[in-house]
Design a protein around this motif. Structure first.
Motif, PDB file in Angstrom:
ATOM      1  N   CYS A 158     -33.971 -59.360 -35.216  1.00  0.00           N
ATOM      2  CA  CYS A 158     -34.692 -58.596 -34.184  1.00  0.00           C
ATOM      3  C   CYS A 158     -35.889 -57.840 -34.756  1.00  0.00           C
ATOM      4  O   CYS A 158     -36.857 -57.592 -34.043  1.00  0.00           O
ATOM      5  CB  CYS A 158     -33.750 -57.616 -33.492  1.00  0.00           C
ATOM      6  N   THR A 159     -35.827 -57.481 -36.014  1.00  0.00           N
ATOM      7  CA  THR A 159     -36.908 -56.707 -36.623  1.00  0.00           C
ATOM      8  C   THR A 159     -37.805 -57.540 -37.531  1.00  0.00           C
ATOM      9  O   THR A 159     -38.737 -57.003 -38.124  1.00  0.00           O
ATOM     10  CB  THR A 159     -36.327 -55.522 -37.421  1.00  0.00           C
ATOM     11  N   ASP A 160     -37.546 -58.837 -37.616  1.00  0.00           N
ATOM     12  CA  ASP A 160     -38.356 -59.724 -38.463  1.00  0.00           C
ATOM     13  C   ASP A 160     -39.701 -59.990 -37.790  1.00  0.00           C
ATOM     14  O   ASP A 160     -39.746 -60.535 -36.689  1.00  0.00           O
ATOM     15  CB  ASP A 160     -37.609 -61.031 -38.691  1.00  0.00           C
ATOM     16  N   PRO A 161     -40.809 -59.630 -38.425  1.00  0.00           N
ATOM     17  CA  PRO A 161     -42.121 -59.817 -37.810  1.00  0.00           C
ATOM     18  C   PRO A 161     -42.590 -61.279 -37.783  1.00  0.00           C
ATOM     19  O   PRO A 161     -43.599 -61.596 -37.156  1.00  0.00           O
ATOM     20  CB  PRO A 161     -43.049 -58.980 -38.690  1.00  0.00           C
ATOM     21  N   THR A 202     -39.090 -66.357 -29.306  1.00  0.00           N
ATOM     22  CA  THR A 202     -37.883 -66.035 -30.076  1.00  0.00           C
ATOM     23  C   THR A 202     -37.506 -64.576 -29.895  1.00  0.00           C
ATOM     24  O   THR A 202     -36.327 -64.248 -29.711  1.00  0.00           O
ATOM     25  CB  THR A 202     -38.097 -66.358 -31.566  1.00  0.00           C
ATOM     26  N   ARG A 203     -38.488 -63.707 -29.915  1.00  0.00           N
ATOM     27  CA  ARG A 203     -38.214 -62.276 -29.709  1.00  0.00           C
ATOM     28  C   ARG A 203     -37.592 -62.026 -28.332  1.00  0.00           C
ATOM     29  O   ARG A 203     -36.661 -61.231 -28.196  1.00  0.00           O
ATOM     30  CB  ARG A 203     -39.486 -61.460 -29.837  1.00  0.00           C
ATOM     31  N   ALA A 204     -38.088 -62.719 -27.308  1.00  0.00           N
ATOM     32  CA  ALA A 204     -37.539 -62.563 -25.961  1.00  0.00           C
ATOM     33  C   ALA A 204     -36.091 -63.050 -25.898  1.00  0.00           C
ATOM     34  O   ALA A 204     -35.243 -62.432 -25.248  1.00  0.00           O
ATOM     35  CB  ALA A 204     -38.406 -63.315 -24.954  1.00  0.00           C
ATOM     36  N   GLU A 205     -35.824 -64.158 -26.568  1.00  0.00           N
ATOM     37  CA  GLU A 205     -34.452 -64.674 -26.577  1.00  0.00           C
ATOM     38  C   GLU A 205     -33.510 -63.709 -27.295  1.00  0.00           C
ATOM     39  O   GLU A 205     -32.395 -63.450 -26.838  1.00  0.00           O
ATOM     40  CB  GLU A 205     -34.402 -66.043 -27.237  1.00  0.00           C
ATOM     41  N   LYS A 243     -33.918 -60.479 -27.587  1.00  0.00           N
ATOM     42  CA  LYS A 243     -33.796 -59.298 -26.721  1.00  0.00           C
ATOM     43  C   LYS A 243     -32.797 -59.556 -25.590  1.00  0.00           C
ATOM     44  O   LYS A 243     -32.025 -58.675 -25.217  1.00  0.00           O
ATOM     45  CB  LYS A 243     -35.171 -58.939 -26.151  1.00  0.00           C
ATOM     46  N   ALA A 244     -32.799 -60.793 -25.063  1.00  0.00           N
ATOM     47  CA  ALA A 244     -31.882 -61.144 -23.980  1.00  0.00           C
ATOM     48  C   ALA A 244     -30.420 -61.104 -24.417  1.00  0.00           C
ATOM     49  O   ALA A 244     -29.526 -60.940 -23.585  1.00  0.00           O
ATOM     50  CB  ALA A 244     -32.233 -62.526 -23.437  1.00  0.00           C
ATOM     51  N   LEU A 245     -30.176 -61.235 -25.711  1.00  0.00           N
ATOM     52  CA  LEU A 245     -28.802 -61.182 -26.232  1.00  0.00           C
ATOM     53  C   LEU A 245     -28.269 -59.758 -26.343  1.00  0.00           C
ATOM     54  O   LEU A 245     -27.055 -59.561 -26.472  1.00  0.00           O
ATOM     55  CB  LEU A 245     -28.742 -61.825 -27.616  1.00  0.00           C
ATOM     56  N   GLU A 246     -29.143 -58.799 -26.307  1.00  0.00           N
ATOM     57  CA  GLU A 246     -28.765 -57.399 -26.501  1.00  0.00           C
ATOM     58  C   GLU A 246     -27.619 -57.011 -25.567  1.00  0.00           C
ATOM     59  O   GLU A 246     -27.693 -57.228 -24.358  1.00  0.00           O
ATOM     60  CB  GLU A 246     -29.976 -56.507 -26.237  1.00  0.00           C
ATOM     61  N   GLU A 271     -21.853 -63.388 -27.507  1.00  0.00           N
ATOM     62  CA  GLU A 271     -22.918 -64.353 -27.766  1.00  0.00           C
ATOM     63  C   GLU A 271     -23.575 -64.096 -29.117  1.00  0.00           C
ATOM     64  O   GLU A 271     -23.895 -65.038 -29.845  1.00  0.00           O
ATOM     65  CB  GLU A 271     -23.960 -64.303 -26.647  1.00  0.00           C
ATOM     66  N   ILE A 272     -23.760 -62.836 -29.473  1.00  0.00           N
ATOM     67  CA  ILE A 272     -24.323 -62.499 -30.787  1.00  0.00           C
ATOM     68  C   ILE A 272     -23.392 -63.004 -31.888  1.00  0.00           C
ATOM     69  O   ILE A 272     -23.848 -63.611 -32.859  1.00  0.00           O
ATOM     70  CB  ILE A 272     -24.567 -60.984 -30.912  1.00  0.00           C
ATOM     71  N   LEU A 273     -22.111 -62.790 -31.729  1.00  0.00           N
ATOM     72  CA  LEU A 273     -21.134 -63.274 -32.704  1.00  0.00           C
ATOM     73  C   LEU A 273     -21.201 -64.794 -32.808  1.00  0.00           C
ATOM     74  O   LEU A 273     -21.232 -65.344 -33.912  1.00  0.00           O
ATOM     75  CB  LEU A 273     -19.726 -62.842 -32.322  1.00  0.00           C
ATOM     76  N   ASP A 274     -21.264 -65.480 -31.682  1.00  0.00           N
ATOM     77  CA  ASP A 274     -21.301 -66.939 -31.683  1.00  0.00           C
ATOM     78  C   ASP A 274     -22.529 -67.482 -32.410  1.00  0.00           C
ATOM     79  O   ASP A 274     -22.459 -68.482 -33.107  1.00  0.00           O
ATOM     80  CB  ASP A 274     -21.283 -67.463 -30.248  1.00  0.00           C
TER      81      ASP A 274
END
Length: 57
Positions: free
Chosen positions: A11-14, A20-23, A25-28, A33-36
């Protein structure tokens, strides 16, 4: 690295594009899903023999 730390690092990788950033963010808030998606690093191999590639031969 555990899955949560790996997700936060992504999430913090520039280096990632806006899609990719939007995807990410959608996992937040979706811990399952984050674990998977982040429970381990994927390893990639060549998928086949290597050597000289001679197109058409």
């Amino acid at each position: 690295m555990d899955h949560r730390k790996e997700y936060e690092a992504w999430c913090t990788d520039p280096g990632f594009d806006e899609h990719t950033r939007a995807e990410l963010k959608a996992l937040e808030g979706d811990e399952a899903e984050i674990l998977d998606r982040f429970y381990r690093r994927l390893e990639f191999g060549t998928g086949g023999p290597s050597g000289c590639d001679r197109g058409g031969q």
